[in-house]
Motif scaffolding. Structure first.
Motif, short mmCIF file in Angstrom:
data_model
loop_
_atom_site.label_atom_id
_atom_site.label_comp_id
_atom_site.label_asym_id
_atom_site.label_seq_id
_atom_site.Cartn_x
_atom_site.Cartn_y
_atom_site.Cartn_z
N THR A 68 0.84 -1.20 0.00
CA THR A 68 0.00 0.00 0.00
C THR A 68 0.87 1.25 0.00
OG1 THR A 68 -1.74 -1.15 1.23
CG2 THR A 68 -1.81 1.25 1.23
N TYR A 69 1.89 1.25 0.82
CA TYR A 69 2.76 2.43 0.92
C TYR A 69 3.49 2.69 -0.40
CZ TYR A 69 5.96 5.80 3.03
OH TYR A 69 6.66 6.96 3.34
N GLU A 70 3.96 1.65 -1.04
CA GLU A 70 4.68 1.81 -2.31
C GLU A 70 3.78 2.39 -3.40
OE1 GLU A 70 7.85 -1.87 -1.66
OE2 GLU A 70 6.22 -2.06 -3.10
N LYS A 71 2.52 2.00 -3.40
CA LYS A 71 1.59 2.53 -4.40
C LYS A 71 1.34 4.02 -4.18
CE LYS A 71 -0.84 -1.84 -5.15
NZ LYS A 71 -2.10 -2.60 -4.92
N GLU A 72 1.34 4.44 -2.92
CA GLU A 72 1.10 5.85 -2.60
C GLU A 72 2.35 6.70 -2.70
OE1 GLU A 72 -0.61 6.10 1.26
OE2 GLU A 72 -2.45 5.05 0.71
N HIS A 73 3.52 6.05 -2.72
CA HIS A 73 4.79 6.78 -2.76
C HIS A 73 5.66 6.22 -3.88
CE1 HIS A 73 3.18 7.34 1.29
NE2 HIS A 73 3.87 8.46 1.35
N PRO A 74 5.35 6.59 -5.14
CA PRO A 74 6.12 6.09 -6.27
C PRO A 74 7.62 6.37 -6.09
CG PRO A 74 4.19 7.29 -7.03
CD PRO A 74 4.29 7.54 -5.55
N GLY A 75 8.42 5.38 -6.39
CA GLY A 75 9.87 5.54 -6.26
C GLY A 75 10.41 4.97 -4.96
N THR A 76 9.51 4.70 -4.00
CA THR A 76 9.93 4.15 -2.71
C THR A 76 9.62 2.66 -2.66
OG1 THR A 76 9.57 6.22 -1.52
CG2 THR A 76 9.65 4.22 -0.20
N THR A 77 10.62 1.88 -2.31
CA THR A 77 10.46 0.43 -2.13
C THR A 77 10.70 0.10 -0.66
OG1 THR A 77 11.26 -0.03 -4.37
CG2 THR A 77 11.31 -1.85 -2.79
N VAL A 78 9.77 -0.64 -0.07
CA VAL A 78 9.89 -1.02 1.34
C VAL A 78 10.27 -2.50 1.41
CG1 VAL A 78 8.72 -1.22 3.57
CG2 VAL A 78 8.17 0.68 2.02
N LYS A 79 11.45 -2.75 1.93
CA LYS A 79 11.93 -4.13 2.09
C LYS A 79 11.96 -4.46 3.58
CE LYS A 79 14.83 -3.79 -2.04
NZ LYS A 79 16.22 -3.85 -2.57
N SER A 80 11.14 -5.40 3.99
CA SER A 80 11.06 -5.76 5.41
C SER A 80 11.86 -7.02 5.71
CB SER A 80 9.61 -5.96 5.83
OG SER A 80 8.87 -4.75 5.67
N SER A 81 12.55 -6.99 6.84
CA SER A 81 13.29 -8.16 7.32
C SER A 81 12.68 -8.55 8.66
CB SER A 81 14.77 -7.81 7.48
OG SER A 81 15.49 -8.90 8.03
N PHE A 82 12.16 -9.79 8.75
CA PHE A 82 11.43 -10.21 9.94
C PHE A 82 12.25 -11.19 10.79
CE2 PHE A 82 8.31 -9.32 6.59
CZ PHE A 82 7.56 -8.33 7.21
N ALA A 83 12.18 -11.00 12.11
CA ALA A 83 12.86 -11.89 13.06
C ALA A 83 12.34 -11.57 14.45
CB ALA A 83 14.37 -11.69 13.00
N GLY A 84 12.79 -12.32 15.43
CA GLY A 84 12.44 -12.01 16.81
C GLY A 84 12.99 -10.64 17.17
N SER A 85 12.27 -9.90 17.99
CA SER A 85 12.68 -8.54 18.33
C SER A 85 14.10 -8.49 18.89
CB SER A 85 11.70 -7.93 19.34
OG SER A 85 10.42 -7.80 18.77
N GLN A 86 14.46 -9.50 19.70
CA GLN A 86 15.79 -9.51 20.30
C GLN A 86 16.87 -9.67 19.23
OE1 GLN A 86 13.69 -12.02 20.31
NE2 GLN A 86 14.89 -13.74 19.52
#
Length: 267
Positions: A68-86
């Motif tokens: 959703t964010y990328e569609k609203e902000h052309p040129g921005t790519t959001v790459k998420s890295s998931f793991a335990g908070s610690q």
């Protein structure tokens, strides 16, 4: 002869001038069109790759949020890295290049406050007991987890969901001997889902991602714990403005709807 020659030269000059006028006009129009086109075309949006370190319990919902964010902000790519908070906090302390950190508790975020901007709580969550599909062991409450015949899996104590789990068990004076202690909530859920454990304590939102594979047993509010999710920019970010914009967006009505549709509570 000279008079005739003069007349011929004058006539030729007139013909040449007549031919040049439309050509000049065409050239002028073409230039004008080019100028107008140059002014009309907007400047290309700057390309930004944002790296977001996010708690594993945000895996599904943040994929939707990023799209959703990328569609609203052309040129921005959001790459998420998931793991335990610690584990995410350890990456931050080691100087891992990233832009935003989102943990499943304030304690972990407080531990890296020298590396972040001011955190904002973007969501809350609660615990449930996840059982094998159909709840064949007839688990109804926290006390049932003390049955030594049950294979119960919990997250490790340093993991936010593991700390919350131990907190609610201790408050009810319930002793549980887990068959394993996992490094993030998704690992706990997976053990139950695969039938390697009879039950485990996970976030409500994680159990919801495995509907039809596990059953979720509610824990009464009076016995439950509330998990808070803070988000903050990282000081090592190479895109500080874009990182701050993304963190701010997570509190907007649109982002909040995405989170709440996934089962998260209002911050």
């Amino acid at each position: 002869m000279s008079l005739v020659l003069s007349r011929r030269r004058a006539a030729a000059a007139l013909v040449t001038a007549a031919l040049l006028v439309p050509l000049a006009a065409c050239g002028s129009n073409d230039d004008s069109k080019k100028d107008a086109g140059a002014k009309a075309s907007p400047s290309a949006a700057p390309k930004v790759d944002l790296t977001v370190l996010a708690a594993s319990s945000l895996t599904n919902v943040f994929k939707t949020a990023a799209d959703t964010y990328e569609k609203e902000h052309p040129g921005t790519t959001v790459k998420s890295s998931f793991a335990g908070s610690q584990d995410l906090a350890a990456q931050v302390k080691q100087g891992s290049p990233a832009d935003v950190l989102v943990t499943a508790d304030t304690k972990t975020m407080d531990g890296v406050k020298s590396d972040t901007g001011t955190p904002t709580i973007i969501a809350k969550n609660r615990l449930v007991i996840a059982t094998r599909e159909g709840n064949p062991d007839k688990i109804d409450n926290l006390k049932d987890l003390a049955d030594p015949k049950l294979k119960v899996v919990l997250a490790a104590p340093e993991v936010p969901v593991g700390r919350y789990s131990q907190q609610v068990l201790d408050a009810q004076k319930i002793k549980v001997k887990p068959v394993s202690q996992e490094q993030d909530v998704r690992a706990v859920l997976s053990r139950v889902e695969l039938g390697e454990a009879d039950a485990g304590i996970v976030y409500k939102t994680d159990a919801a991602t495995a509907t039809g594979k596990v059953d979720a047993i509610d824990i009464p509010d009076a016995q439950n714990a509330v998990a808070e999710y803070p988000a903050a920019t990282l000081k090592v970010s190479a895109h500080k403005d874009a990182a701050a914009a993304f963190v701010a967006w997570l509190s907007t009505p649109e982002a909040q709807k995405i989170l709440q549709d996934a089962g998260f509570q209002k911050p």
